[in-house]
Design a protein around this motif. Structure first.
Motif: not given
Ligand code: ADP
Ligand code: MG
Length: 568
Positions: A101-106, A140-142
């Motif tokens: 999630k963090k990598d995607a946000e970055t 995360l909202n799955v």
């Protein structure tokens, strides 16, 4: 709806993707890599490492490193990390998801909260639920859980025009999955699927590792299999050699300076591709057989397969490709990396949910049989595995004793003849059956599944017309966050809280001002509605509100005893 990312939460490696306009794209991690090892490690210093950082230190910290957590999903396995505490598989998985999630946000430069996560088609209800829970723990909202092979097919078929019969063969690190689908215009229909939840690259590593250890103990007379650090080093070497054999004819496994005996020894083992193939032939053969079985399940023939999609790192093994090519007289597709195809498909599925892509229709099947338990603990299937959804089917049952007034319907999912070896999705009681000799009453049990994968089970006495039904949210495809059992428990908790609030508000009626009374009345009304509708979301909200109300009412009680309240 905001952006939804796609996540392939793999046994060995995970991947993230997003839709860049009309094109699905892989999101590289913070090291610039397109896949991230699904490894979590707890260091001496109390740090939690995830991905490459965790994988790279596995050799020196075997005890604090967790590999292949996916194999434990849905089980009650506990990872005991000594001074770092104990963790469930969901919790460990959530660390991986948090990093993704963090990598995607970055990468995207924005907050990411929604995701589609993929699971093997053969994942059972509890394993899917655990995956959802891991997502929730990661913040995360799955939005949806979809099957990996379906995602892989989407990734390819997105670019294939017209009609196609597609076989998706997915051999990763820990699981094997095969799915046969057909595509007509933009309508995908999953025809059948099969798999093995414990077959993958790790098994090939183990076979090779066993051979190396055997050889070493024969040559040097020492067993090094109890030395954890050494074993981890050897494992790395073995996997590296295995991967090398994909592109080369031979590979070398070497570990210098093993000091388990008084004089340092060197381990050296050379293996050719052919020798490795002999080791794994049986395993690969069984995956090909399962592929043929899946096609047969769909009523098709091997020659009907027009597109062969390979997914998973282990599908790069030349023997896999040659055995499949000769079984299907077809060359596999090569456009997309097998490690990335699932994540890319997840992004496409995500964009179908947001409406960005709206010309694809996905029709799925029930990968398991569904039915009920009967006398003697046996399982009777009502909907067979691979039944296309939506579907509806019924069977008539009867009583086992004279004047039996009620029967319990235990709804099961699985393939075993024995009820106890299958997964129970829920139970209910049908009472009010007419009096009669055993075997006389006719009880019809109807199973129906709608296109969203929601299973409804109804039982009725054909003569008295009494009936009882239950809705199981998503018996197979899209799973509800909450299980049937939990639903009942939350309902019971809310009911008892409503009763307490009513009792307390009656008791303190004289002390409550009008607006507080109104608030209580309104809460009870909403809670009662949620109980009747079994609305889990509403029930959870009510739980908090009711508990707060009880706290406030109890404080009145306390104050009253302290004499601080005056009768109004
Ligand atoms: P998973 O779906 O299990 O998370 P992957 O699809 O990334 O994992 O597959 C990982 C497995 O693929 C590992 O067992 C790895 O050793 C194996 N693998 C990766 N590349 C190759 C290759 N070139 N040849 C053979 N095996 C490979
Ligand atoms: Mg995979």
């Amino acid at each position: 709806m905001g952006r939804i990312i796609g996540i392939d939460l793999g046994t060995t490696n995970s991947g993230i993707s997003f839709m860049d306009g009309e094109e699905p794209k892989i999101i590289p991690n913070d090291r610039g890599n397109r896949i991230t090892p699904s490894v979590v490690a707890f260091t001496e210093k109390g740090e939690i490492l995830i991905g490459e950082a965790a994988k790279n230190q596995a050799v020196i910290n075997a005890e604090g490193t967790i590999l292949s957590v996916k194999r434990y999903m849905g089980s009650d396995h506990i990872f005991n990390l000594k001074q770092h505490g104990v963790y469930s598989p969901e919790e460990i998985s959530s660390f991986i998801l948090k990093k993704l999630k963090k990598d995607a946000e970055t990468f995207l430069g924005e907050e990411v909260t929604d995701a589609v996560i993929t699971v093997p088609a053969y994942f059972k209800e509890n394993q899917r639920k655990a995956t959802r829970e891991a997502g929730r723990l990661a913040g995360l909202n799955v939005k949806r859980i979809i099957n990996e092979p379906t995602a892989a097919a989407l990734a390819y078929a997105y670019s294939i025009k017209g009609k196609a019969n597609i076989l998706v063969y997915d051999l990763g690190g820990g699981t094997f999955d095969v799915t046969y689908l057909s595509k007509e215009n933009n309508r995908f229909t999953v025809q059948s699927s099969r798999g093995k939840s414990n077959l993958g690259g790790i098994d090939f590593d183990n076979l090779l590792l066993g051979k190396v250890l055997d050889n070493f103990s024969k040559e040097c007379g020492i067993d090094i299999s109890t030395d954890k650090i050494l074993m981890q080093q050897l494992r790395d070497q073995v996997e590296r050699a295995k991967i090398e054999l994909t592109s080369r004819e031979n590979a070398l496994i070497a570990l210098p300076f093993i000091t388990a005996s008084n004089k340092p020894l060197h381990l050296q083992f050379e293996i050719t591709r052919r020798e490795f193939e002999v080791l794994i032939e049986e395993f690969i053969g069984s995956t090909v057989e399962l592929s043929l079985a899946a096609i047969k399940d769909a009523g098709a023939k091997p020659e009907n397969v027009e597109t062969l999609i390979l997914s998973g790192g282990s599908s790069r093994i030349p023997l896999v490709r040659s055995m499949l090519s000769s079984a299907f007289k077809l060359e596999p597709e090569k456009k997309i990396n097998p490690e990335e195809v699932v994540a890319l498909g997840a992004a496409i599925q995500a964009s179908m949910l947001t409406g960005e892509v709206n010309d694809i229709v996905l029709m799925d099947i029930t990968p398991f049989s569904l039915g009920v338990e009967i006398e003697g603990g046996k399982f009777v299937k009502i909907l067979q595995a691979n039944t296309r959804v939506p579907a509806r089917k019924s069977r008539v049952f009867t009583t086992i004793s004279d004047n039996q007034r009620s029967v319990e319907i235990n709804i099961l999912q699985g393939e075993s003849e024995n009820a106890s070896e299958n997964t129970s999705l829920g139970r209910f009681l049908l009472s009010g059956i007419r009096d009669g000799k055993r075997g006389e009453p006719r009880i019809e049990v109807i199973f129906s599944i709608d296109a969203d994968g929601i299973l409804r089970v109804k039982a009725r006495d054909i003569d008295t017309k009494v009936e009882q039904k239950i809705t199981i949210n998503s018996a197979f495809r899209e799973y509800d966050e909450i299980s049937f059992k939990e639903k009942i428990s939350i309902k019971n908790r809310v009911t008892s809280l409503v009763n307490r609030v009513s009792a307390l508000s009656e008791k303190f009626d004289g002390f409550l001002d009008r607006s507080f009374k109104k608030e209580i009345g309104e809460t009870i009304r909403i809670a009662t509605k949620a109980i009747v509708n079994e609305n889990v979301k509403e029930l959870s909200k009510c739980l908090i509100v009711l508990e707060t109300l009880i706290g406030e009412l109890n404080s009145l009680c306390y104050d009253e005893e302290a004499g601080e309240y005056e009768q109004a």
